[in-house]
Design a protein around this motif. Sequence first.
Motif, PDB file in Angstrom:
ATOM      1  N   VAL A 111       0.929  -1.031  -0.017  1.00 30.37           N
ATOM      2  CA  VAL A 111       0.123  -0.064   0.040  1.00 30.37           C
ATOM      3  C   VAL A 111       0.902   1.387   0.169  1.00 30.37           C
ATOM      4  O   VAL A 111       2.189   1.235   0.473  1.00 30.37           O
ATOM      5  N   TYR A 112       0.366   2.287  -0.470  1.00 31.35           N
ATOM      6  CA  TYR A 112       0.942   3.814  -0.435  1.00 31.35           C
ATOM      7  C   TYR A 112       0.779   4.477   0.705  1.00 31.35           C
ATOM      8  O   TYR A 112       1.603   5.349   0.992  1.00 31.35           O
ATOM      9  N   SER A 113      -0.152   4.257   1.644  1.00 30.67           N
ATOM     10  CA  SER A 113      -0.432   5.126   2.658  1.00 30.67           C
ATOM     11  C   SER A 113      -1.449   4.103   3.617  1.00 30.67           C
ATOM     12  O   SER A 113      -2.036   3.216   3.378  1.00 30.67           O
ATOM     13  N   ASP A 116      -4.881   3.647   2.597  1.00 29.37           N
ATOM     14  CA  ASP A 116      -5.168   2.417   1.658  1.00 29.37           C
ATOM     15  C   ASP A 116      -5.404   1.063   2.154  1.00 29.37           C
ATOM     16  O   ASP A 116      -6.217   0.303   1.882  1.00 29.37           O
ATOM     17  N   ALA A 119      -8.876   1.297   3.623  1.00 29.29           N
ATOM     18  CA  ALA A 119      -9.809   0.961   2.592  1.00 29.29           C
ATOM     19  C   ALA A 119      -9.900  -0.281   2.181  1.00 29.29           C
ATOM     20  O   ALA A 119     -11.099  -0.841   2.075  1.00 29.29           O
TER      21      ALA A 119
END
Length: 367
Positions: A111-113, A116, A119
């Motif tokens: 994931v980039y954050s 994410d 989510a």
Amino acid sequence: MPAATVEEIVSGIAVLAGATGRPLRLMEVCGTHTVAIFRHGIRALLPGSIQLLSGPGCPVCVTAAADVEAAIELARSGTVTLATFGDMMRVPGRRESLAEARAGGADVRIVYSPLDALALARREPSREIVFFATGFETTSPLVAGTLAEAERLGVANFSIICVHKTVPPALAALLGSGEVRVDGFILPGHVCTVTGVAPYAFLPERFGKAAVVTGFDARDILAGVAMLLAQLAAGKPAVEIQYTRVVRPEGNPRALEILGRFFEPCDAHWRGIGTIPGSGLALRGQFAHRDALRRFGLERPEVPEPAACQCGAVLKGIKTPPDCRLFGKACTPERPVGACMVSSEGSCAAYYKYHDTGTAAAGQAAP
Ligand code: SF4
Ligand code: SF4
């Protein structure tokens, strides 16, 4: 008044270095500074009396193999999806990395954050999503914000392996150990954007060290070095900010507030360095249900450092990467043995990439 040019800053540095009249050792704490110093050939612009050392400021490098191993164990368990930043994927655990565990069937997703990962938890409510929460004060407020969102939305299948670390206790431990001789610190710009400068006041006050919070382009770094030398030449160590366009002395109060709401200081294990009191962040008691190790009844395993790996000495600024006999031989960015070779911000990877380009300073080897 127009800002000084790089040439003017470099000649100012030469004058100040002469004024101090002694060799000086400056440590750049942050991995991004390490890479920028190589990329811009900054060592070659400095007088020979100034040695730049890399410090413990790459979050990937200092994440302990035991923590990677705990993440792998959870990912292998079958019921858990482990979400992580991509740069953690190749960090060696006990026998394998998260990338290798994924190739072997473990459910690991990049994931980039942290948002994410949250989510993902909302999209897949039947799976437990665990975010591998690594990084310094730059990242931990984002994770705290994500936890706040998880609480607000009542997302029950989201938890974290919390291995966040804070920079000031690590510097205090390095200096307190007496092993490391450093005259001044190039402090991490992004970290100080959150924390401000007060947590670094101990550097001049307790240890008599110079310190400047510095930005990341060549001019910033050279201007930071000039400010450090001015402090040292005047015999007046302080904490100053060169990166004033981004960093406020008080930091970011909103980020600090959310950080303090979710986390409290704890002892943390730094790869290659060992346990540093008060240098980690633990979830506060009321958020224990977000603590993945507790939730899944997992103990943090004991994992020894790889034999012969000198990451600890490199992270402490006692040795430079080429002093490690594995450097460039058994240990390369393609097949890293230690974490300092994994991240592009790691000292060993930076040395490996730039050492033969002439940008690394000849004669700036380890003491
Ligand atoms: S997060 Fe920012 S301050 Fe921290 S090591 Fe990376 S670049 Fe440096
Ligand atoms: S070269 Fe590899 S084994 Fe040696 S200190 Fe660096 S990362 Fe560790």
